[in-house]
Scaffold this motif. Structure first.
Motif, PDB file in Angstrom:
ATOM      1  N   GLY A  13     -27.901 -39.527  -7.376  1.00  0.00           N
ATOM      2  CA  GLY A  13     -28.016 -39.336  -8.816  1.00  0.00           C
ATOM      3  C   GLY A  13     -29.368 -39.773  -9.336  1.00  0.00           C
ATOM      4  N   PRO A  16     -30.538 -42.232 -15.652  1.00  0.00           N
ATOM      5  CA  PRO A  16     -31.094 -43.577 -15.874  1.00  0.00           C
ATOM      6  C   PRO A  16     -30.593 -44.607 -14.864  1.00  0.00           C
ATOM      7  N   GLY A  18     -29.478 -44.105 -11.558  1.00  0.00           N
ATOM      8  CA  GLY A  18     -30.055 -43.873 -10.228  1.00  0.00           C
ATOM      9  C   GLY A  18     -31.541 -44.192 -10.193  1.00  0.00           C
ATOM     10  N   GLY A  41     -32.521 -35.855 -13.498  1.00  0.00           N
ATOM     11  CA  GLY A  41     -32.748 -36.513 -14.789  1.00  0.00           C
ATOM     12  C   GLY A  41     -31.453 -36.828 -15.529  1.00  0.00           C
ATOM     13  N   GLN A  43     -27.873 -36.575 -17.788  1.00  0.00           N
ATOM     14  CA  GLN A  43     -27.422 -36.065 -19.097  1.00  0.00           C
ATOM     15  C   GLN A  43     -28.499 -36.051 -20.168  1.00  0.00           C
ATOM     16  N   THR A  46     -30.307 -33.024 -21.484  1.00  0.00           N
ATOM     17  CA  THR A  46     -29.684 -32.038 -22.369  1.00  0.00           C
ATOM     18  C   THR A  46     -29.777 -32.441 -23.836  1.00  0.00           C
ATOM     19  N   ASP A  49     -33.731 -35.952 -29.468  1.00  0.00           N
ATOM     20  CA  ASP A  49     -34.161 -37.269 -29.938  1.00  0.00           C
ATOM     21  C   ASP A  49     -33.366 -38.415 -29.313  1.00  0.00           C
ATOM     22  N   VAL A  50     -34.086 -39.401 -28.806  1.00  0.00           N
ATOM     23  CA  VAL A  50     -33.462 -40.650 -28.361  1.00  0.00           C
ATOM     24  C   VAL A  50     -34.150 -41.760 -29.151  1.00  0.00           C
ATOM     25  N   ASP A  83     -31.401 -32.117  -3.745  1.00  0.00           N
ATOM     26  CA  ASP A  83     -30.237 -31.764  -2.937  1.00  0.00           C
ATOM     27  C   ASP A  83     -28.995 -32.315  -3.642  1.00  0.00           C
ATOM     28  N   ALA A 116     -21.548 -38.477 -15.223  1.00  0.00           N
ATOM     29  CA  ALA A 116     -20.381 -37.815 -15.801  1.00  0.00           C
ATOM     30  C   ALA A 116     -20.751 -36.392 -16.191  1.00  0.00           C
ATOM     31  N   THR A 158     -21.654 -37.448 -29.472  1.00  0.00           N
ATOM     32  CA  THR A 158     -22.227 -36.192 -28.991  1.00  0.00           C
ATOM     33  C   THR A 158     -21.969 -35.077 -29.992  1.00  0.00           C
ATOM     34  N   GLU A 162     -24.808 -33.117 -31.998  1.00  0.00           N
ATOM     35  CA  GLU A 162     -24.966 -31.681 -31.769  1.00  0.00           C
ATOM     36  C   GLU A 162     -24.892 -30.921 -33.092  1.00  0.00           C
ATOM     37  N   GLN A 291     -24.130 -45.509 -22.114  1.00  0.00           N
ATOM     38  CA  GLN A 291     -25.416 -45.371 -22.792  1.00  0.00           C
ATOM     39  C   GLN A 291     -26.519 -45.355 -21.740  1.00  0.00           C
ATOM     40  N   ALA A 292     -27.653 -44.811 -22.106  1.00  0.00           N
ATOM     41  CA  ALA A 292     -28.774 -44.788 -21.174  1.00  0.00           C
ATOM     42  C   ALA A 292     -29.182 -46.208 -20.777  1.00  0.00           C
TER      43      ALA A 292
END
Ligand code: FAD
Ligand code: NAP
Length: 323
Positions: A13, A16, A18, A41, A43, A46, A49-50, A83, A116, A158, A162, A291-292
């Motif tokens: 993975g 953030p 991995g 990279g 989730q 996708t 703004d963070v 991979d 996830a 989310t 969105e 969360q990240a």
């Protein structure tokens, strides 16, 4: 001949979790290999703004943050592999994993950070219209609905993000939620309710997505009131399902202990899984925070746990040889 890659620390993975494990593992001299999976990279690729990842005064972009994290991991010595792992054997060390092209990876330790994936409503009509107006990613597909009517389904962060994002493209956004209150953070709710382009459809669930036109695309959503049972029709061109995620753990079922919801079980306060030498971090083991920053934090923990595990194992090997 099948290629084999061996490492002291194999990481599955590249979100953030991995990549943070990779940064710590590389700086500990473990030359980690990161198998990135189908979403390099993770989730945050996708989203746009963070603004809650510490260290940045201004709003940053999710994909930019992940590119920086990957560059940092590579800079300190982590190796990225494009991979996806399809087979694992953690019954003995080194652990042996196989990628979808047959490449074999062996690791003295394994860090699982597979995160996830988006959940879907599970309707036949949803399946039929996926990619034809029904999507689970507004930031990926919102652009296609410029000037059109769209709806978002869900009531968490989310869904609210969105809906807000879609107002960049559409003047008519409906947020469909099955209850009469949102679980999204209050600050996001305030922005949502202040936005004149967004209408709330409270206490509504989706009965079916309705297609039409040539080529076929979404034209309406049939809704049912969860209080009165009344049916209604909402005319939209785009429907964005944002009802959460489920952990990517099917690969580990039967090999590593999972909880009732399918998340990897870890020993409290650590990233230790049921298999010594296998560690789990990020959304794949965390159903509370997701969360990240928490993913990155547990990624750091996993690398430190793996490092200590290897140090103890090396000590035992040396002690046995000396006997
Ligand atoms: P993920 O980011 O899910 O990464 C999982 C990784 O595992 C991916 O690279 C994938 O390719 C890989 N993988 C999966 N299966 C395999 C396999 N079999 N083999 C190899 N690799 C595999 N959080 C915030 O803090 N702030 C925000 O503003 C924010 N915005 C968000 C917006 C959206 C739209 C979404 C969906 C989430 C947002 N989050 C935000 C939550 C945040 O993105 C996650 O908590 C975080 O990405 C979790 O990181 P992770 O590394 O655990 O997993
Ligand atoms: P979530 O918090 O689990 O919310 C899912 C929403 O979908 C809930 O409102 C839920 O309704 C609804 N839902 C679930 N199943 C449904 C179904 N079958 N039909 C209709 N509605 C359904 O998921 P999320 O919003 O994707 O967030 C996931 C995690 O990422 C959270 O921890 C969140 O904080 C984090 N995140 C953070 C940010 C940020 O910090 N800016 C942004 C995005 C995500 P109920 O409320 O009725 O259960």
């Amino acid at each position: 001949m099948t290629a084999t890659h061996s490492t002291r620390m194999l990481i599955l993975g590249s979100g953030p979790a991995g990549l943070s494990a990779a940064i710590y593992g590389a700086r500990a001299g473990l030359a980690p290999i990161v198998v990135q999976g189908i979403q390099p990279g993770g989730q945050l690729m996708t989203t746009t703004d963070v603004e809650n990842y510490p260290g940045f005064r201004e709003v940053i972009q999710g994909p930019w943050l992940m590119q920086e994290m990957q560059a940092q991991a590579e800079h300190v010595g982590a190796q990225m592999m494009w991979d996806t792992i399809v087979e694992i054997d953690v019954s003995q060390r080194p652990f042996r994993l196989v990628g979808d092209g047959g490449t074999v990876y062996t690791g003295d330790t394994l860090v699982i950070a597979t995160g996830a994936q988006a959940r879907w409503l599970g309707l036949d009509s949803e399946e039929l219209l996926k990619g034809k107006g029904v999507s689970a990613c507004a930031t990926c597909d919102g652009f296609f609905f410029r000037g059109k009517k769209v709806a978002v389904i869900g009531g968490g962060n989310t869904a609210v993000e969105e809906a807000l994002y879609l107002t960049n493209h559409s003047h008519d956004v409906t947020l469909i939620h099955r209850r009469d209150s949102l679980r999204a953070e209050k600050i996001l709710q305030q922005r949502l309710f202040a936005n004149e382009r967004i209408t709330m459809a409270w206490n509504k669930e989706v009965v079916r997505f309705i297609g039409g036109g040539q080529p076929e695309g979404l034209v309406a959503i049939e809704l049912k009131d969860t209080v009165t049972g009344e049916l209604s029709m909402l005319e939209v061109d785009g429907g964005f399902v944002a009802i959460g995620h489920h952990p990517a753990t099917e690969l580990f079922r039967g090999h590593i202990a999972l909880d009732d919801d399918g998340y990897i079980q870890v020993e409290k306060g650590t990233t230790n899984t049921s298999v010594p030498g296998v560690f789990a971090c990020g959304d794949v083991m965390d159903k509370h925070y997701r969360q990240a920053i928490t993913a990155a934090g547990t990624g750091c923990m996993a690398a430190l746990d793996a490092e200590r595990f290897l140090a103890a194992a090396d000590f035992e090997t040396v002690a046995q040889a000396a006997e």
